[in-house]
Design a protein around this motif. Structure first.
Motif, PDB file in Angstrom:
ATOM      1  N   MET A 285      87.198 -70.485 -37.132  1.00 35.93           N
ATOM      2  CA  MET A 285      88.289 -71.234 -36.521  1.00 35.93           C
ATOM      3  C   MET A 285      87.717 -72.173 -35.468  1.00 35.93           C
ATOM      4  SD  MET A 285      91.700 -69.837 -34.533  1.00 35.93           S
ATOM      5  CE  MET A 285      92.612 -69.542 -36.051  1.00 35.93           C
ATOM      6  N   ASP A 286      88.274 -73.396 -35.451  1.00 38.62           N
ATOM      7  CA  ASP A 286      87.810 -74.374 -34.470  1.00 38.62           C
ATOM      8  C   ASP A 286      88.845 -75.487 -34.376  1.00 38.62           C
ATOM      9  OD1 ASP A 286      86.154 -75.401 -32.560  1.00 38.62           O
ATOM     10  OD2 ASP A 286      84.659 -76.199 -33.933  1.00 38.62           O
ATOM     11  N   ARG A 287      88.629 -76.386 -33.424  1.00 36.68           N
ATOM     12  CA  ARG A 287      89.449 -77.584 -33.305  1.00 36.68           C
ATOM     13  C   ARG A 287      88.572 -78.809 -33.522  1.00 36.68           C
ATOM     14  NH1 ARG A 287      90.957 -79.282 -28.822  1.00 36.68           N
ATOM     15  NH2 ARG A 287      89.594 -77.987 -27.545  1.00 36.68           N
ATOM     16  N   THR A 288      89.162 -79.856 -34.078  1.00 33.39           N
ATOM     17  CA  THR A 288      88.479 -81.142 -34.150  1.00 33.39           C
ATOM     18  C   THR A 288      89.378 -82.179 -33.495  1.00 33.39           C
ATOM     19  OG1 THR A 288      87.426 -82.773 -35.604  1.00 33.39           O
ATOM     20  CG2 THR A 288      89.373 -81.645 -36.469  1.00 33.39           C
TER      21      THR A 288
ATOM     22  N   VAL B 279      85.477 -61.628 -41.810  1.00 34.55           N
ATOM     23  CA  VAL B 279      85.523 -61.632 -40.350  1.00 34.55           C
ATOM     24  C   VAL B 279      86.038 -62.992 -39.895  1.00 34.55           C
ATOM     25  CG1 VAL B 279      83.129 -62.434 -40.169  1.00 34.55           C
ATOM     26  CG2 VAL B 279      84.156 -61.220 -38.237  1.00 34.55           C
ATOM     27  N   VAL B 280      86.685 -63.026 -38.740  1.00 33.43           N
ATOM     28  CA  VAL B 280      87.060 -64.287 -38.096  1.00 33.43           C
ATOM     29  C   VAL B 280      86.027 -64.581 -37.015  1.00 33.43           C
ATOM     30  CG1 VAL B 280      88.718 -65.409 -36.564  1.00 33.43           C
ATOM     31  CG2 VAL B 280      89.526 -64.184 -38.571  1.00 33.43           C
ATOM     32  N   ILE B 281      85.401 -65.750 -37.100  1.00 40.55           N
ATOM     33  CA  ILE B 281      84.393 -66.172 -36.122  1.00 40.55           C
ATOM     34  C   ILE B 281      84.989 -67.301 -35.294  1.00 40.55           C
ATOM     35  CG2 ILE B 281      82.028 -66.957 -35.814  1.00 40.55           C
ATOM     36  CD1 ILE B 281      81.482 -66.088 -38.704  1.00 40.55           C
ATOM     37  N   ALA B 282      84.899 -67.175 -33.983  1.00 35.68           N
ATOM     38  CA  ALA B 282      85.509 -68.190 -33.124  1.00 35.68           C
ATOM     39  C   ALA B 282      84.739 -68.310 -31.820  1.00 35.68           C
ATOM     40  CB  ALA B 282      86.973 -67.846 -32.841  1.00 35.68           C
ATOM     41  N   ASP B 283      84.889 -69.463 -31.184  1.00 37.93           N
ATOM     42  CA  ASP B 283      84.226 -69.731 -29.915  1.00 37.93           C
ATOM     43  C   ASP B 283      85.052 -69.149 -28.767  1.00 37.93           C
ATOM     44  OD1 ASP B 283      82.209 -70.666 -28.337  1.00 37.93           O
ATOM     45  OD2 ASP B 283      82.834 -72.764 -28.363  1.00 37.93           O
ATOM     46  N   ARG B 284      84.556 -69.314 -27.534  1.00 41.35           N
ATOM     47  CA  ARG B 284      85.188 -68.703 -26.361  1.00 41.35           C
ATOM     48  C   ARG B 284      86.554 -69.288 -26.043  1.00 41.35           C
ATOM     49  NH1 ARG B 284      80.094 -70.874 -22.861  1.00 41.35           N
ATOM     50  NH2 ARG B 284      80.010 -72.883 -23.904  1.00 41.35           N
TER      51      ARG B 284
ATOM     52  N   ARG C  50      88.569 -58.169 -39.003  1.00 42.67           N
ATOM     53  CA  ARG C  50      87.476 -58.034 -38.044  1.00 42.67           C
ATOM     54  C   ARG C  50      87.213 -59.368 -37.360  1.00 42.67           C
ATOM     55  NH1 ARG C  50      82.774 -54.789 -41.143  1.00 42.67           N
ATOM     56  NH2 ARG C  50      83.115 -56.440 -42.670  1.00 42.67           N
ATOM     57  N   GLN C  51      86.658 -59.295 -36.161  1.00 43.46           N
ATOM     58  CA  GLN C  51      86.479 -60.497 -35.354  1.00 43.46           C
ATOM     59  C   GLN C  51      85.092 -60.541 -34.738  1.00 43.46           C
ATOM     60  OE1 GLN C  51      89.180 -60.068 -31.794  1.00 43.46           O
ATOM     61  NE2 GLN C  51      89.766 -58.220 -32.909  1.00 43.46           N
ATOM     62  N   CYS C  52      84.614 -61.756 -34.543  1.00 44.01           N
ATOM     63  CA  CYS C  52      83.327 -61.997 -33.894  1.00 44.01           C
ATOM     64  C   CYS C  52      83.534 -63.219 -32.998  1.00 44.01           C
ATOM     65  CB  CYS C  52      82.241 -62.247 -34.940  1.00 44.01           C
ATOM     66  SG  CYS C  52      80.573 -62.368 -34.262  1.00 44.01           S
ATOM     67  N   ILE C  53      83.745 -62.967 -31.705  1.00 42.07           N
ATOM     68  CA  ILE C  53      84.227 -63.998 -30.798  1.00 42.07           C
ATOM     69  C   ILE C  53      83.328 -64.080 -29.570  1.00 42.07           C
ATOM     70  CG2 ILE C  53      86.181 -64.729 -29.374  1.00 42.07           C
ATOM     71  CD1 ILE C  53      88.015 -63.275 -31.313  1.00 42.07           C
TER      72      ILE C  53
ATOM     73  N   ARG D 269      76.237 -66.822 -35.505  1.00 38.96           N
ATOM     74  CA  ARG D 269      75.471 -68.050 -35.746  1.00 38.96           C
ATOM     75  C   ARG D 269      76.063 -68.874 -36.892  1.00 38.96           C
ATOM     76  NH1 ARG D 269      70.851 -64.451 -34.866  1.00 38.96           N
ATOM     77  NH2 ARG D 269      69.930 -64.938 -32.830  1.00 38.96           N
ATOM     78  N   LEU D 270      76.866 -68.257 -37.729  1.00 39.98           N
ATOM     79  CA  LEU D 270      77.495 -68.994 -38.825  1.00 39.98           C
ATOM     80  C   LEU D 270      78.594 -69.936 -38.329  1.00 39.98           C
ATOM     81  CD1 LEU D 270      77.851 -66.072 -41.420  1.00 39.98           C
ATOM     82  CD2 LEU D 270      76.025 -67.775 -41.277  1.00 39.98           C
ATOM     83  N   ARG D 271      78.983 -69.798 -37.063  1.00 35.27           N
ATOM     84  CA  ARG D 271      80.094 -70.597 -36.548  1.00 35.27           C
ATOM     85  C   ARG D 271      79.792 -72.092 -36.539  1.00 35.27           C
ATOM     86  NH1 ARG D 271      82.632 -73.115 -32.644  1.00 35.27           N
ATOM     87  NH2 ARG D 271      80.674 -73.451 -31.554  1.00 35.27           N
ATOM     88  N   TRP D 272      78.507 -72.441 -36.436  1.00 36.13           N
ATOM     89  CA  TRP D 272      78.162 -73.866 -36.387  1.00 36.13           C
ATOM     90  C   TRP D 272      78.636 -74.588 -37.650  1.00 36.13           C
ATOM     91  CZ3 TRP D 272      75.402 -76.236 -40.187  1.00 36.13           C
ATOM     92  CH2 TRP D 272      74.724 -75.403 -41.078  1.00 36.13           C
TER      93      TRP D 272
END
Length: 268
Positions: free
Chosen positions: A1-4, A63-68, A85-88, A156-159
């Protein structure tokens, strides 16, 4: 998840995106136009996840990967309720066990990785907390309910979602150049570009499955899978023939199965 985000003159444009990693790249699956600048609220994130859950049940989510930016008790509680599951990444001022996370492992050296000995209470649930220091000195603090050895490799996959969004803008079809500001029109155009992104990535994944990409000194591909697909697809579309129809058939075929990465050890 991210914003652009980008600006058209004085008009800010902000899209919240949720995607899936396929073929070495992230393909946006659902998105929402935000009516404001800056971070999104918890309700917007929950609604976006709920939309995707209607067609992709939680049992198929890894899993859901997200920034701070994407933190909070209500948000994490929602993911746990849906058994996702989450990785935040945590903010430095997050408090766990009556202590700020920025005060943990203050002697950490660049590239060194540390973790708390056991799971700790974070945003209403028990999660592993892993901390590392980037080569530039940036402290990266990640909380996850994944096995502790998988936390950093997963984060690291978030990039990839940032790369996907930039591939739709200046590095690719140049979404900003349309000068559109109507949210409904931008949303429709964004969807069409996501289909093009998926097509390019699928073509690139097919090529890299049979022809290993060239790597740099760090072992990373010099040209991304999506860029490889874009090069092949543009040539096929220009000259036509069997190559184009081969690319078109790939659009309806599933992506190759992703390989499993090797976990990295950490110190407590």
């Amino acid at each position: 998840m991210d914003r652009t985000t980008w600006h058209d003159g004085q008009t800010p444009l902000n899209i919240l995106v949720l995607g899936a990693r396929l073929g070495g790249a992230v393909i946006p699956l659902v998105w929402s136009m935000l009516p404001h600048q800056g971070n999104c609220c918890t309700a917007a994130r929950i609604l976006l996840v709920a939309r995707l859950l209607k067609v992709l049940p939680a049992r198929r989510w890894a899993v859901v990967i997200a920034d701070r930016e994407f933190v909070g008790r209500a948000w994490c509680a929602f993911l746990r309720w849906k058994r996702i599951r989450q990785c935040i990444r945590l903010r430095k001022n997050t408090r766990i066990a009556d202590e700020l996370v920025r005060d943990l492992f203050t002697t950490l050296q660049p590239r060194e990785v540390r973790t708390l000995f056991e799971r700790t209470w974070v945003y209403g649930g028990w999660m592993h907390v892993v901390i590392t220091l980037s080569p530039t000195g940036d402290r990266v603090i990640v909380a996850s309910d994944l096995p502790v050895l998988d936390v950093l490799n997963t984060y690291r996959l978030r990039w990839a979602i940032e790369s996907a969004c930039s591939s739709l803008k200046s590095r690719g079809p140049n979404l900003e150049a349309t000068h559109m500001t109507a949210p409904a029109r931008i949303s429709r155009l964004f969807g069409r570009l996501c289909i093009a992104l998926a097509w390019m990535t699928r073509v690139g994944a097919q090529r890299t499955a049979t022809h290993a990409p060239r790597l740099n000194n760090r072992g990373r591909a010099v040209v991304s899978v999506t860029r490889i697909g874009w090069q092949i697809l543009t040539q096929a579309a220009r000259w036509g023939g069997d190559d184009f129809w081969d690319c078109l058939r790939l659009l309806g075929m599933p992506f190759p199965t992703a390989s499993t990465s090797v976990s990295r050890s950490v110190r407590c």
